[in-house]
Design an enzyme around this catalytic site. Structure first.
Site, mmCIF file in Angstrom:
data_model
loop_
_atom_site.group_PDB
_atom_site.id
_atom_site.type_symbol
_atom_site.label_atom_id
_atom_site.label_comp_id
_atom_site.label_asym_id
_atom_site.label_seq_id
_atom_site.Cartn_x
_atom_site.Cartn_y
_atom_site.Cartn_z
ATOM 1 N N ARG A 51 26.710 11.653 104.600
ATOM 2 C CA ARG A 51 26.060 11.032 105.764
ATOM 3 C C ARG A 51 27.012 10.844 106.933
ATOM 4 O O ARG A 51 26.580 10.746 108.073
ATOM 5 C CB ARG A 51 25.440 9.700 105.356
ATOM 6 C CG ARG A 51 24.097 9.903 104.676
ATOM 7 C CD ARG A 51 23.458 8.631 104.308
ATOM 8 N NE ARG A 51 24.332 7.861 103.432
ATOM 9 C CZ ARG A 51 23.945 6.798 102.743
ATOM 10 N NH1 ARG A 51 22.720 6.370 102.834
ATOM 11 N NH2 ARG A 51 24.788 6.155 101.969
ATOM 12 N N HIS A 240 30.679 12.218 77.397
ATOM 13 C CA HIS A 240 31.907 12.918 76.993
ATOM 14 C C HIS A 240 32.179 12.824 75.490
ATOM 15 O O HIS A 240 32.433 13.829 74.825
ATOM 16 C CB HIS A 240 33.128 12.340 77.718
ATOM 17 C CG HIS A 240 33.017 12.357 79.216
ATOM 18 N ND1 HIS A 240 32.394 13.367 79.907
ATOM 19 C CD2 HIS A 240 33.475 11.498 80.156
ATOM 20 C CE1 HIS A 240 32.474 13.114 81.198
ATOM 21 N NE2 HIS A 240 33.115 11.983 81.383
HETATM 22 C C1 BG6 Z 1 34.565 10.175 84.202
HETATM 23 C C2 BG6 Z 1 34.331 8.695 84.124
HETATM 24 O O1 BG6 Z 1 33.416 10.868 83.801
HETATM 25 O O2 BG6 Z 1 35.648 10.529 83.366
HETATM 26 C C3 BG6 Z 1 35.597 7.946 84.503
HETATM 27 O O3 BG6 Z 1 33.270 8.327 84.986
HETATM 28 C C4 BG6 Z 1 36.761 8.417 83.695
HETATM 29 O O4 BG6 Z 1 35.413 6.544 84.354
HETATM 30 C C5 BG6 Z 1 36.876 9.931 83.724
HETATM 31 O O5 BG6 Z 1 37.935 7.840 84.243
HETATM 32 C C6 BG6 Z 1 37.930 10.412 82.756
HETATM 33 O O6 BG6 Z 1 38.129 11.785 82.939
HETATM 34 P P1 BG6 Z 1 39.520 12.466 82.597
HETATM 35 O O7 BG6 Z 1 39.277 13.920 82.801
HETATM 36 O O8 BG6 Z 1 40.525 11.884 83.550
HETATM 37 O O9 BG6 Z 1 39.826 12.096 81.184
#
Ligand code: BG6
Length: 490
Positions: A51, A240
């Site tokens: 935006r 994840h």
């Molecule tokens: C994200 C989360 O999906 O993954 C975050 O929203 C988290 O809170 C992050 O910090 C971690 O990703 P990575 O790749 O740094 O382990």
């Protein structure tokens, strides 16, 4: 040039939320890396949308700073040429201004693959898709990428999926989970299905338990307003960690075809034993960090960071999950994740069963079970822990040592960021490493009752000091079963 770095077709990538944290910290540096590796053709276009009233040059300055911050040794000439592909459009999904021009700009390159990356709050997904559909920008060459979280429960995920599904077919929708793009996660596929060694042992007869840890040292920082509505279960576990669990637990797919892999992951998600108000207190632990230390410095607690007096949001969760099928019955999967833990480490540890009988004297030393450790970060790699004889003369003493395949030292390559691979997979039209709608739904069906049970209990998360491994109840969760978390393993 290796197959992995063959250029992809020219594309137009539109990043909604183009000035946001994800775009700036991850997506744009990832694109730059692929560009300097020769995978992005210069006629491609990358368009940031948000935006803010910015013009192309204003946005390019932001992208330049983002790439310089994220990438070591930027070559100025390559960054300049990368930036010629980058542009910006100020648009509000809820207002008509600017959309005619935007559609005309994309229409000027009808043959390009079109990727719409929705890195905005999920409330805007529907409005954006309606606009794209209204302008006919959702043709066969278009793909839409949905960032998590997809909803905050099953019902809201369904609303989003239904709405996006009105404008894009399932094969055009890429629900991204960047953990699936991590090098080591793909290596799990290679390890499990590229070696005859593991598969015969990969079951409850030989595996004692599995641990999955995703630990972060960071607090919630500036993401407090999002995070406080989400919490660790929604932010990390529902997506994840469950995806990692699926990669460990799924049956061998017949091929790497997208649906072959996703069908197998879905079966795992559907086999997870329910955790609800009848057993949540036994199988789950929630925590919230208080002031403490991280990376050698004093840090505030969650509530101070948030600027609130109270919050029942969990910044840590530990769970004992079980998969009710023939392969895994009786094998616990201990899952844990949290902010402000002592180190940043993500790993999967598969512990095999103890030997049925020892032929060695007690003086030979303890006989520890074999363990396979798959480390996602840092020091990506795989270690298989075995027992050997301590070399040299003297009595027979046993040692537990790893067969070590730390990728950086074994192959001398820098691991690409997960987004590098996934962004180009979208352009290539390969959804293997993306979540299908039914997977997201199955994950919510399992996570939803846990959230409801917590809500109904009225309990607050247990406090833990920043810089520790969560509340002591998380240790008790696994020690009750006569096991330990393996964070002390080298
Ligand atoms: C994200 C989360 O999906 O993954 C975050 O929203 C988290 O809170 C992050 O910090 C971690 O990703 P990575 O790749 O740094 O382990």
């Amino acid at each position: 040039m290796s197959v992995a770095s063959l250029p992809v077709e020219p594309f137009d990538l539109v990043i909604f939320g183009g000035t946001g944290d994800l775009a700036i910290r991850k997506l744009l540096p990832a694109l730059y890396h692929r560009y300097i590796d020769g995978q992005i053709r210069p006629e491609s276009r990358i368009v940031g949308v948000a935006r803010e009233a910015l013009d192309d040059n204003g946005y390019r300055a932001q992208v330049r700073a983002a790439v310089e911050a994220a990438v070591d040794h930027v070559v100025p000439a390559t960054l300049d040429s990368f930036l010629t592909m980058v542009g910006y459009r100020p648009l509000d999904a809820r207002k008509a201004d600017g959309w005619d021009d935007f559609a005309a700009m994309l229409g000027a390159q009808p043959d390009h693959v079109r990727v719409f990356y929705l890195s905005t709050s999920p409330e805007l997904f529907v409005d954006i898709c309606e606009r794209l559909g209204g302008y006919g920008l959702n043709g066969d060459n278009a793909r839409v990428v949905l960032e998590k979280p997809i909803g905050r429960d099953l019902a809201s995920a369904n609303v989003i999926n239904d709405a996006v599904g009105r404008f894009f077919t399932e094969s055009q929708i890429y629900r991204i989970d960047h953990y699936l793009g991590k090098e080591t996660v793909q290596n799990l596929l290679a390890l499990r299905f590229g070696n005859a060694l593991f598969e015969p042992l990969w079951n409850s007869a030989h595996i004692d338990h599995v641990q999955i840890t995703v630990a972060e040292t960071l607090g919630v920082g500036r993401r407090g307003s999002y995070y406080d509505r989400a919490g660790a279960l929604r932010d990390m576990v529902q997506n994840h960690i469950l995806q990692l669990l699926c990669m460990v637990a799924m049956e061998p797919p017949a091929s790497l075809a997208p649906d072959a892999v996703r069908d197998e992951k879905l079966k795992v998600l559907r086999s997870l034993r329910p955790i609800n108000d009848s057993n949540a207190a036994q199988f789950t632990v929630r925590g919230q960090y208080r002031a403490g230390a991280a990376d050698g410095q004093g840090v505030p607690g969650y509530l101070e960071e948030l600027g609130e007096k109270e919050s029942r949001t969990e910044t840590f969760v530990a769970l004992k999950a079980e998969i009710g099928n023939w392969r895994w019955a009786g094998v616990p999967f201990y899952l844990r994740t949290g902010k402000r833990l002592p180190s940043r480490v993500s790993e999967i540890v598969v512990t095999f069963r103890a030997l049925p009988h020892s032929i060695f004297d007690a003086s030979s030393g303890p006989l520890l079970p074999n363990r396979l450790t798959v480390r996602l970060q840092p020091d990506e790699g795989v270690k298989l822990w075995l027992t050997i004889k301590h070399p040299g003369p003297g009595g027979l003493r046993l040692r537990h040592v790893p067969l070590d395949m730390t990728f950086a030292s074994a192959f001398g390559v820098q691991q690409p960021d997960a987004y590098e691979r996934l962004l180009l997979d979208v352009v290539r039209g390969n959804p293997t490493l993306f979540m299908r709608r039914d997977e997201v739904e199955a994950a919510w069906k399992w996570a939803g009752p846990i959230l409801e049970a917590w809500e109904a209990s009225g309990d607050t998360p247990k406090a833990y000091t920043a810089g520790t491994w969560g509340p002591s109840a998380a240790v008790a969760l696994i020690e009750r079963d006569g096991r330990n978390w393996t964070e002390d393993a080298p």
